[in-house]
Design a protein around this motif. Structure first.
Motif, PDB file in Angstrom:
ATOM      1  N   LEU A   1      42.327  33.185  31.678  1.00  0.00           N
ATOM      2  CA  LEU A   1      43.495  32.307  31.563  1.00  0.00           C
ATOM      3  C   LEU A   1      44.811  33.079  31.583  1.00  0.00           C
ATOM      4  CD1 LEU A   1      42.139  30.004  28.685  1.00  0.00           C
ATOM      5  CD2 LEU A   1      41.962  29.652  31.157  1.00  0.00           C
ATOM      6  N   THR A   2      44.763  34.395  31.675  1.00  0.00           N
ATOM      7  CA  THR A   2      45.969  35.233  31.649  1.00  0.00           C
ATOM      8  C   THR A   2      46.356  35.656  33.065  1.00  0.00           C
ATOM      9  OG1 THR A   2      44.736  37.308  31.409  1.00  0.00           O
ATOM     10  CG2 THR A   2      45.290  36.091  29.381  1.00  0.00           C
ATOM     11  N   PRO A   3      47.629  36.064  33.265  1.00  0.00           N
ATOM     12  CA  PRO A   3      48.093  36.452  34.606  1.00  0.00           C
ATOM     13  C   PRO A   3      47.911  37.928  34.940  1.00  0.00           C
ATOM     14  CG  PRO A   3      49.948  36.377  33.098  1.00  0.00           C
ATOM     15  CD  PRO A   3      48.736  35.981  32.291  1.00  0.00           C
ATOM     16  N   TYR A   4      47.155  38.665  34.159  1.00  0.00           N
ATOM     17  CA  TYR A   4      47.020  40.100  34.389  1.00  0.00           C
ATOM     18  C   TYR A   4      46.175  40.375  35.633  1.00  0.00           C
ATOM     19  CZ  TYR A   4      48.740  40.079  29.622  1.00  0.00           C
ATOM     20  OH  TYR A   4      49.499  39.852  28.519  1.00  0.00           O
ATOM     21  N   PRO A   5      46.318  41.551  36.233  1.00  0.00           N
ATOM     22  CA  PRO A   5      45.538  41.888  37.436  1.00  0.00           C
ATOM     23  C   PRO A   5      44.035  41.775  37.188  1.00  0.00           C
ATOM     24  CG  PRO A   5      47.289  43.501  37.081  1.00  0.00           C
ATOM     25  CD  PRO A   5      47.258  42.626  35.855  1.00  0.00           C
ATOM     26  N   PRO A   6      43.289  41.355  38.205  1.00  0.00           N
ATOM     27  CA  PRO A   6      41.838  41.170  38.032  1.00  0.00           C
ATOM     28  C   PRO A   6      41.125  42.432  37.540  1.00  0.00           C
ATOM     29  CG  PRO A   6      42.561  40.142  40.068  1.00  0.00           C
ATOM     30  CD  PRO A   6      43.739  40.894  39.537  1.00  0.00           C
ATOM     31  N   LEU A   7      41.477  43.590  38.075  1.00  0.00           N
ATOM     32  CA  LEU A   7      40.806  44.805  37.635  1.00  0.00           C
ATOM     33  C   LEU A   7      41.173  45.159  36.196  1.00  0.00           C
ATOM     34  CD1 LEU A   7      40.835  47.209  40.720  1.00  0.00           C
ATOM     35  CD2 LEU A   7      38.885  46.070  39.642  1.00  0.00           C
ATOM     36  N   ALA A   8      42.379  44.811  35.792  1.00  0.00           N
ATOM     37  CA  ALA A   8      42.760  45.038  34.390  1.00  0.00           C
ATOM     38  C   ALA A   8      41.921  44.156  33.471  1.00  0.00           C
ATOM     39  CB  ALA A   8      44.247  44.748  34.192  1.00  0.00           C
ATOM     40  N   LYS A   9      41.689  42.911  33.875  1.00  0.00           N
ATOM     41  CA  LYS A   9      40.845  42.015  33.084  1.00  0.00           C
ATOM     42  C   LYS A   9      39.423  42.552  33.000  1.00  0.00           C
ATOM     43  CE  LYS A   9      43.398  37.901  34.610  1.00  0.00           C
ATOM     44  NZ  LYS A   9      43.285  36.600  35.300  1.00  0.00           N
ATOM     45  N   LEU A  10      38.924  43.098  34.116  1.00  0.00           N
ATOM     46  CA  LEU A  10      37.574  43.649  34.127  1.00  0.00           C
ATOM     47  C   LEU A  10      37.476  44.844  33.187  1.00  0.00           C
ATOM     48  CD1 LEU A  10      34.706  43.865  35.261  1.00  0.00           C
ATOM     49  CD2 LEU A  10      35.634  45.195  37.167  1.00  0.00           C
ATOM     50  N   VAL A  11      38.486  45.726  33.216  1.00  0.00           N
ATOM     51  CA  VAL A  11      38.490  46.898  32.341  1.00  0.00           C
ATOM     52  C   VAL A  11      38.468  46.483  30.877  1.00  0.00           C
ATOM     53  CG1 VAL A  11      39.920  48.814  31.529  1.00  0.00           C
ATOM     54  CG2 VAL A  11      39.533  48.504  33.972  1.00  0.00           C
TER      55      VAL A  11
ATOM     56  N   GLY B   1      29.158  41.409  37.758  1.00  0.00           N
ATOM     57  CA  GLY B   1      28.859  40.248  38.563  1.00  0.00           C
ATOM     58  C   GLY B   1      29.761  39.059  38.264  1.00  0.00           C
ATOM     59  N   LEU B   2      30.143  38.896  36.994  1.00  0.00           N
ATOM     60  CA  LEU B   2      30.967  37.754  36.602  1.00  0.00           C
ATOM     61  C   LEU B   2      32.446  37.954  36.903  1.00  0.00           C
ATOM     62  CD1 LEU B   2      29.408  36.789  33.126  1.00  0.00           C
ATOM     63  CD2 LEU B   2      29.211  35.549  35.288  1.00  0.00           C
ATOM     64  N   TRP B   3      32.950  39.180  36.654  1.00  0.00           N
ATOM     65  CA  TRP B   3      34.399  39.395  36.785  1.00  0.00           C
ATOM     66  C   TRP B   3      34.761  40.559  37.690  1.00  0.00           C
ATOM     67  CZ3 TRP B   3      32.554  38.146  31.720  1.00  0.00           C
ATOM     68  CH2 TRP B   3      32.949  36.871  31.295  1.00  0.00           C
ATOM     69  N   GLY B   4      33.824  41.092  38.432  1.00  0.00           N
ATOM     70  CA  GLY B   4      34.115  42.241  39.271  1.00  0.00           C
ATOM     71  C   GLY B   4      34.496  41.925  40.695  1.00  0.00           C
ATOM     72  N   SER B   5      34.585  40.641  41.052  1.00  0.00           N
ATOM     73  CA  SER B   5      34.913  40.277  42.441  1.00  0.00           C
ATOM     74  C   SER B   5      36.355  40.587  42.785  1.00  0.00           C
ATOM     75  CB  SER B   5      34.650  38.796  42.661  1.00  0.00           C
ATOM     76  OG  SER B   5      35.428  38.013  41.772  1.00  0.00           O
TER      77      SER B   5
END
Length: 320
Positions: free
Chosen positions: A259-269, A316-320
């Motif tokens: 739900l946050t606007p941070y970069p996808p890779l930052a969310k994955l980290v 698999g869930l958040w690495g796309s």
């Protein structure tokens, strides 16, 4: 994905195996100097504090990465709340049982359970995993999660929990003194002060090299403790702590980060850091405050193996 797992877990298992072999095969005379209790205290008073100063030397103190420690504090609080709820349920469910019943835990065992369910290995294991998965561009997020998040929770909240559940039953004043005298907390502020002015190249490089050298030493200590475990009666409580630490907490954190606007890779980290297995710090604190070593070592060992299965899940869930 398989290549990433191989690159991360080969040194992890290798150093741990070395510690196991040293404890089993080392001559008795040498064990006096390579005792895991002595090495654990060295890590608490020297290794981790100096390593903290070394990692801060390479930290970038700018940008959105300041949100990383906030996520860590939220994840730690969530893990602590879930662990506390489970212990309360377990206490009421088994109230009135025989005092020798294995479900009636000692103070030391409850302390180890709290630590295993809340403190993640976001440094020794999180650093190489996040670097391999997201690259150096997002390494700062992993670094801040560990230095400003796990550092304070492990040697702040962790010291408080360990001290409160120590068999010596220290008074509140003693607990506060131990908390404020934690060497790693003071080392963090020293590191921030030193980061504002450049150090001589040889000193800065030496501190960084020492910081990374604490990783294999910590894994060797873990392997030595594994060799001392005579039976695995703590498997079930360790499994419950791991369910909280590496499944429920990162799942909730990952869902919240969508739900946050941070970069996808930052969310994955951040999700990966939240889902790290129990930290080496749990073993350091267990040694220092005489908590349940069997539960701690079981949670560490099983947690590393379980991470082999949960890491592909988060990718698999958040690495796309």
């Amino acid at each position: 994905m398989l290549t990433t797992l191989f690159q991360v877990y080969l040194p992890l298992l290798g150093w741990t195996l070395l510690g196991f072999v040293l404890q089993k095969r080392l001559p008795t005379g040498w064990k006096r100097w390579l005792d895991p209790h002595v090495l654990g205290r060295f890590m608490f008073w020297v290794g981790v504090p100096l390593g903290t100063i070394g990692f801060i030397q390479k930290a970038d103190l700018s940008g959105q990465i300041w949100v990383a420690p906030l996520v860590c504090w939220l994840a730690t609080g969530l893990g602590f709340a879930l662990a506390n709820a489970w212990l309360r349920w377990q206490h009421h469910a088994w109230q009135g049982k025989n005092e020798r019943d294995p479900w009636l835990w000692s103070r030391a065992r409850r302390g180890s359970f709290y630590l295993a369910a809340t403190l993640g290995n976001s440094g020794y294991l999180g650093y190489p995993i996040c670097l391999a998965v997201a690259g150096s561009a997002y390494f700062g997020w992993a670094l801040f999660y560990d230095l400003l998040g796990t550092l304070f929770t492990a040697y702040g909240l962790g010291v408080w929990v360990a001290s409160r559940h120590s068999p010596s039953r220290p008074r509140p004043r003693q607990t506060a003194i131990r908390l404020l005298s934690s060497p790693t907390l003071w080392a963090f502020f020293v590191g921030l002060a030193l980061a504002r002015q450049p150090l001589p190249g040889w000193l800065s490089q030496g501190l960084v090299a020492f910081a990374w050298s604490t990783i294999p030493l910590s894994l060797i200590i873990l392997g030595m403790r594994l060799a001392q475990v005579k039976h695995w009666g703590s498997f079930f409580p360790a499994a419950v702590a791991l369910l909280i630490k590496i499944v429920i907490v990162p799942l909730l954190v990952g869902l919240g980060l969508t739900l946050t606007p941070y970069p996808p890779l930052a969310k994955l980290v951040l999700t990966l850091q939240a889902g790290m297995p129990p930290a080496i710090a749990t073993l350091v604190l267990t040694e220092e405050y005489d908590l349940d070593r069997e539960l701690t070592v079981t949670a560490l060992a099983v947690g590393y193996l379980a991470a082999l299965f949960t890491l592909p899940l988060w990718l698999g869930l958040w690495g796309s």
